[in-house]
Write a protein that holds these residues in place. Sequence first.
Motif, short mmCIF file in Angstrom:
data_model
loop_
_atom_site.label_atom_id
_atom_site.label_comp_id
_atom_site.label_asym_id
_atom_site.label_seq_id
_atom_site.Cartn_x
_atom_site.Cartn_y
_atom_site.Cartn_z
N GLN A 1 0.83 -1.22 0.00
CA GLN A 1 0.00 0.00 0.00
C GLN A 1 0.87 1.26 0.00
N HIS A 2 0.22 2.41 -0.22
CA HIS A 2 0.99 3.64 -0.35
C HIS A 2 0.44 4.78 0.52
N LEU A 3 1.27 5.77 0.75
CA LEU A 3 0.83 7.00 1.41
C LEU A 3 0.47 8.03 0.34
N PHE B 1 3.24 7.66 -2.56
CA PHE B 1 4.50 6.92 -2.46
C PHE B 1 4.25 5.60 -1.75
N SER B 2 4.65 4.51 -2.39
CA SER B 2 4.47 3.19 -1.77
C SER B 2 5.32 3.11 -0.51
N LEU B 3 4.83 2.37 0.46
CA LEU B 3 5.62 2.19 1.68
C LEU B 3 6.67 1.12 1.42
N THR C 1 10.39 5.59 -0.19
CA THR C 1 11.67 5.69 -0.89
C THR C 1 11.42 6.36 -2.23
N VAL C 2 12.04 7.52 -2.41
CA VAL C 2 11.65 8.41 -3.51
C VAL C 2 12.80 8.59 -4.49
N LYS C 3 12.47 8.43 -5.76
CA LYS C 3 13.48 8.62 -6.81
C LYS C 3 13.32 10.01 -7.42
N GLU D 1 9.26 18.04 -9.26
CA GLU D 1 9.16 19.02 -8.17
C GLU D 1 9.28 18.41 -6.76
N VAL D 2 8.37 17.48 -6.45
CA VAL D 2 8.29 16.97 -5.07
C VAL D 2 9.48 16.08 -4.73
N SER D 3 9.83 15.17 -5.64
CA SER D 3 10.95 14.28 -5.36
C SER D 3 12.24 15.10 -5.21
N HIS E 1 0.65 1.01 -10.56
CA HIS E 1 0.98 2.08 -11.52
C HIS E 1 1.49 3.29 -10.76
N PHE E 2 2.71 3.69 -11.02
CA PHE E 2 3.27 4.90 -10.40
C PHE E 2 2.90 6.10 -11.27
N VAL E 3 1.59 6.38 -11.39
CA VAL E 3 1.16 7.48 -12.27
C VAL E 3 1.70 8.80 -11.71
N ASP E 4 2.38 9.58 -12.54
CA ASP E 4 2.94 10.84 -12.05
C ASP E 4 1.84 11.83 -11.69
N GLY E 5 2.03 12.48 -10.54
CA GLY E 5 1.16 13.58 -10.17
C GLY E 5 -0.30 13.20 -9.92
N TYR E 6 -0.53 11.97 -9.49
CA TYR E 6 -1.90 11.50 -9.27
C TYR E 6 -2.50 12.14 -8.01
N VAL E 7 -3.70 12.68 -8.12
CA VAL E 7 -4.28 13.41 -6.99
C VAL E 7 -5.73 12.99 -6.76
C1 LIG Z 1 0.40 4.38 -6.10
C2 LIG Z 1 1.70 5.13 -6.40
C3 LIG Z 1 2.85 4.78 -5.74
C4 LIG Z 1 4.05 5.45 -6.02
N1 LIG Z 1 5.18 5.09 -5.33
C5 LIG Z 1 6.35 5.71 -5.62
C6 LIG Z 1 7.55 5.31 -4.92
O1 LIG Z 1 7.55 4.43 -4.07
N2 LIG Z 1 8.70 5.97 -5.24
C7 LIG Z 1 8.73 6.98 -6.19
O2 LIG Z 1 9.82 7.53 -6.42
N3 LIG Z 1 7.60 7.34 -6.85
C8 LIG Z 1 6.42 6.76 -6.58
N4 LIG Z 1 5.27 7.15 -7.23
C9 LIG Z 1 5.33 8.30 -8.18
C10 LIG Z 1 5.22 9.62 -7.36
O3 LIG Z 1 3.90 9.75 -6.85
C11 LIG Z 1 5.46 10.88 -8.20
O4 LIG Z 1 4.63 10.84 -9.32
C12 LIG Z 1 6.90 11.00 -8.62
O5 LIG Z 1 7.73 11.05 -7.49
C13 LIG Z 1 7.10 12.28 -9.45
O6 LIG Z 1 6.67 13.39 -8.71
P1 LIG Z 1 7.48 14.75 -8.78
O7 LIG Z 1 6.70 15.83 -8.10
O8 LIG Z 1 8.87 14.55 -8.33
O9 LIG Z 1 7.49 14.97 -10.32
P2 LIG Z 1 6.55 15.94 -11.18
O10 LIG Z 1 6.92 17.36 -10.94
O11 LIG Z 1 5.15 15.53 -10.99
O12 LIG Z 1 7.04 15.48 -12.60
C14 LIG Z 1 6.75 14.17 -13.10
C15 LIG Z 1 7.33 14.03 -14.47
O13 LIG Z 1 6.72 15.00 -15.34
C16 LIG Z 1 7.74 15.82 -15.87
N5 LIG Z 1 7.19 17.18 -15.87
C17 LIG Z 1 6.79 17.92 -14.82
N6 LIG Z 1 6.34 19.12 -15.21
C18 LIG Z 1 6.43 19.12 -16.55
C19 LIG Z 1 6.09 20.06 -17.55
N7 LIG Z 1 5.58 21.26 -17.25
N8 LIG Z 1 6.30 19.71 -18.83
C20 LIG Z 1 6.81 18.51 -19.16
N9 LIG Z 1 7.16 17.59 -18.26
C21 LIG Z 1 6.96 17.88 -16.97
C22 LIG Z 1 8.93 15.69 -14.95
O14 LIG Z 1 10.15 15.89 -15.63
C23 LIG Z 1 8.82 14.28 -14.50
O15 LIG Z 1 9.40 13.38 -15.40
C24 LIG Z 1 4.07 6.50 -6.97
C25 LIG Z 1 2.89 6.85 -7.63
C26 LIG Z 1 1.72 6.18 -7.35
C27 LIG Z 1 0.44 6.59 -8.05
#
Ligand SMILES: Cc1cc2nc3c(=O)[nH]c(=O)nc-3n(C[C@H](O)[C@H](O)[C@H](O)COP(=O)(O)OP(=O)(O)OC[C@H]3O[C@@H](n4cnc5c(N)ncnc54)[C@H](O)[C@@H]3O)c2cc1C
Length: 484
Positions: A292-294, A309-311, A323-325, A329-331, A472-478
Amino acid sequence: MITFVQQYLTTVIAALMIMSVAYLIFWKVFGNKLSNRKIQLSTRAGWSQIKGEIGTTALSFVGSTLFMLVILSFKDQGIAKFYVETGKYGVPYEIMTVILMVLISDTWFYWSHRIMHHPKIYKYVHALHHKSLDVNPYTSTSFHVIEAIWLTVWILPLSMVMPISMTALGIVQVLGTFNNLKSHLGYELFPGFFNKVPFNMLVTATNHSLHHTQYNGNYGLFFRFWDILCGTELNDTSHLFQDIHERKDAVMIDNTKYKNLTISNLVKETDDTISLYFKPSDQFFYAYEAGQHLTVRVKVKGRTHNRCFSLSSTPGNDFLRITVKLKGEVSHWFYNEAKIGDTIESLYPVGDFKANKSENYVMIAGGSGITPLYSMIKDILNKNPKANIKLLYANKSENSIIFKNEIDALTKLYPNFECQHFLSGQKRISIEDLDVNSGANYYVCGPDSLKESVFDNLHIAGVNKNNIHTEHFVDGYVPWFGLV
Ligand SMILES: Cc1cc2nc3c(=O)[nH]c(=O)nc-3n(C[C@H](O)[C@H](O)[C@H](O)COP(=O)(O)OP(=O)(O)OC[C@H]3O[C@@H](n4cnc5c(N)ncnc54)[C@H](O)[C@@H]3O)c2cc1C
């Protein structure tokens, strides 16, 4: 105009009354008694979500009322062959019309729904309905106005080619309303035998609730036929239905409000990955299952971001760890700026990516996709040291392997746990590595390219898709409540 207002108010008030009665009965009066049947235990739709859903409903009914008036005007002009004398063509004809309309609406819904999930269209229309992660009666009519019209538009051409009694139309509308309500109830009321043939052909509340959390499957309305035929049924559907029926004394958690989490430790795992540790005193944070994730809320440069982020910690640990890669922005903030003692906000852990009971597991991870899998591996071995687990772990280079030392230590401790590493430019994960004849359960988390190649291989080898699970680690899921 007066007709429109009258019609609109009648239908919207009737719908809100039906939904409110269902909400009062199942969510308020019997909510606690039925807690074992609550599909998502650690998410609870709050007032902010329901408020949004009522607003969306009010707008969507503008569209459906206008469409209803169009239908009635077509009837008056004799273009649509609606008639009022029930039984005019005999009772069998009435029954046949109802069955036909149910089948047509089911087919229309399935294909429209799939199209609305196309990445190029999704955000414009259907995303509004999907803001509701924890579905409840008010979700059942919370659609974009275009969707509300589109999903019923099939009635018009049908009524031009065959006579339809107003009674038959009314019956189908009532069936549709209650089916929708059932699918969005948030509670599974169907008894256990609905997991068996022929009852398992019906869409259950579990089936549709999973659609709301996992998006890419379970598109059906009344029946599962199309999902089965097109291979779009989500793997976890029947497991979750069974789990719900086996639950005893389930505890429901109000997960609508963010709570503070203070960073208790920071560990750089690789050049681009960091682990954050938390030691919350709120015990509900520890009531999670491996996988599960936070959902965290972080303020970066004055803007609030929500991320999942998955636990990577394991149930039973006296800390939580994510654990964040490095990505965006957030990572970046976590990796470069966060300090011990800083506070972020988080919801309690949620998620359907969990390990089933099995003797054989094959885990396939790519890069940061290891996080939920590492938690699962440790949890499975803690509970059943004899379980056979094979981890296939793909990374760019030796230096980018997250948890390398911990994984090595586990392989020494548990002879039946093995790990094979795959580095870029060297060997790729092939069908032979997947042990396709072992009857294993497969858990996959990593980049899309890795997932697709693994799925293709498993598919070619004929592995039962119920045994394949993915996150699915969908980016920016809200989720919805993160927006308000
Ligand atoms: C269930 C779940 C579990 C997850 N678990 C993990 C985990 O354990 N570890 C982990 O590292 N991540 C995990 N993720 C992913 C995590 O939630 C974030 O999506 C991830 O860390 C990226 O967020 P960010 O704010 O760093 O990047 P963002 O700022 O959201 O950017 C994401 C991507 O979009 C690109 N981007 C951003 N803005 C723009 C723009 N204006 N134009 C073009 N490209 C753009 C960035 O370069 C990047 O590649 C998980 C996601 C889900 C849904």
